[in-house]
Design a protein around this motif. Sequence first.
Motif, short mmCIF file in Angstrom:
data_model
loop_
_atom_site.label_atom_id
_atom_site.label_comp_id
_atom_site.label_asym_id
_atom_site.label_seq_id
_atom_site.Cartn_x
_atom_site.Cartn_y
_atom_site.Cartn_z
N THR A 141 5.93 -8.94 -7.54
CA THR A 141 7.00 -9.42 -6.66
C THR A 141 7.15 -10.93 -6.79
N ALA A 142 6.01 -11.62 -6.81
CA ALA A 142 6.03 -13.08 -6.90
C ALA A 142 6.64 -13.54 -8.21
N LYS A 143 6.56 -12.72 -9.24
CA LYS A 143 7.13 -13.08 -10.54
C LYS A 143 8.56 -12.58 -10.69
N MET A 159 1.92 -9.41 -6.76
CA MET A 159 2.01 -10.42 -7.81
C MET A 159 3.26 -10.20 -8.67
#
Lengths: 244, 244
Positions: free
Chosen positions: B72-74, B70
Amino acid sequence: MLQRGAMESTAIELEGQAGDAKRNLTQGMLDALGKAIVTGRYDMRPFPTEAEIARAYGVSRSVTREAVKMLTAKGLVQAKPRQGTRVQPFQAWNLFDPDVLRWLLERKFSIEVLRHFTQLRRGIEPEAAALAATARDGAAIDTVYRELERMRAAERGEDDPLAADIAFHLAILSASGNPFFLQFSRVVATALTTSIRFTNRIKGHTASIAEHRDVADAIEARDPERARACAALLIDNVLDLVDG
Amino acid sequence: MLQRGAMESTAIELEGQAGDAKRNLTQGMLDALGKAIVTGRYDMRPFPTEAEIARAYGVSRSVTREAVKMLTAKGLVQAKPRQGTRVQPFQAWNLFDPDVLRWLLERKFSIEVLRHFTQLRRGIEPEAAALAATARDGAAIDTVYRELERMRAAERGEDDPLAADIAFHLAILSASGNPFFLQFSRVVATALTTSIRFTNRIKGHTASIAEHRDVADAIEARDPERARACAALLIDNVLDLVDG
DNA sequence: ATTGTCAATTTATCATATAAATCGTGCTGT
DNA sequence: ACAGCACGATTTATATGATAAATTGACAAT
């Protein structure tokens, strides 16, 4: 068939096409599900469960879960025990996430979106120019003038006009000295790049060097209000073209 | 000690304080790691490995991996085999992610971030008001006036002043009819609620009803330029508070 | 000095088991 | 008839262990 290596999976390879960005299974999964969501595949039918995704794509539950978690982090879905994973309403999506933006633009691009983009730029860029005029960052202003020079070179056929135009606008965002404005670089680049493809009208239109120079000069002169007005004029011209 | 239930974990409960947002272990982990990153805990030392996180917080590798995904996704981190997980440079962070913005505003010395964000609002909200004046969406304008009335009620002690203030600004973003402006609803709400809690300076200040009404009236009168100017005045007042 | 090989480290993936949350169903007691 | 509760079913959440893949660094061979 996201399958890369072998391992002991027995899944039949018949699903998928996880796109290009499959540096690994999870990324590929993220990409496939993200595209599917923004194109509305789950508007009428429910989002699949962990087990269903794993089976359909022939991957382990770890991979599906991590992909779904990343979608959750981007605001696209929300998972709850027993009720499963649900696609969130559009306004919950993080549109400025590079992945989300890319998924959206690959399929859903239109004049409508371009107009919305440009209206956003109408808010952002004049303010960025005003901030740049206040910030007085010598190096950043030098960059602005360098990109302006590049536009002139492009007019003489010595550089790519579109790339030079984009670089100029990004330089102003950067000169604002505000990281939030810098976040729009991708949006601005996308809007400008696709403008050409979607409106033939703009194709012949070469950006006015003089009006761009006015923005740079106002920043150099440390005149925020003039910088704001000149930058607004630039975008208003684009807006006229888009609105028709 | 992110531990909630029992299961068969043998971890000693001595780490963590994962904050408030621990609806589950992964969320708590995300929050703890996110805060740690933005406060620079890993600027000098390397980001811990999966195994280290799991051991330190007494959670399973599943939880740590999903939290890291998560992040990483941000845009906060990037994981690679053998090199471990690395904190990404600030420019890569997705500042419009509500979590990221909240972490930034909750840390100490966040006035700088608050000023930058308010400068962004100075660009966004006036343009949104101008668009709202052009869009002529009756229902949306009704909402604006309803929220204005709510601000009046709050002044009489019948409602929460901050919530009413926020609702008014969101109503204008919504009335713009542009999904990109609507995107800022979440971050504006996040920024206002968290920054008020962490900065005493703005606390005593009650927003001017008259100046808010001016914006609504200009929209109702379909006068984009006046709407833009009045909305700009509102933000300029906030900017004075933050800068001063 | 360059190249190839191998061991070590860390994430990536798979597999399985159990816990927790939640929804629906049907039973129970009044 | 109806309110409330017990219980099973479903789905995500968490834990655990094993194996694969990618990359780095050391070291050997030429």
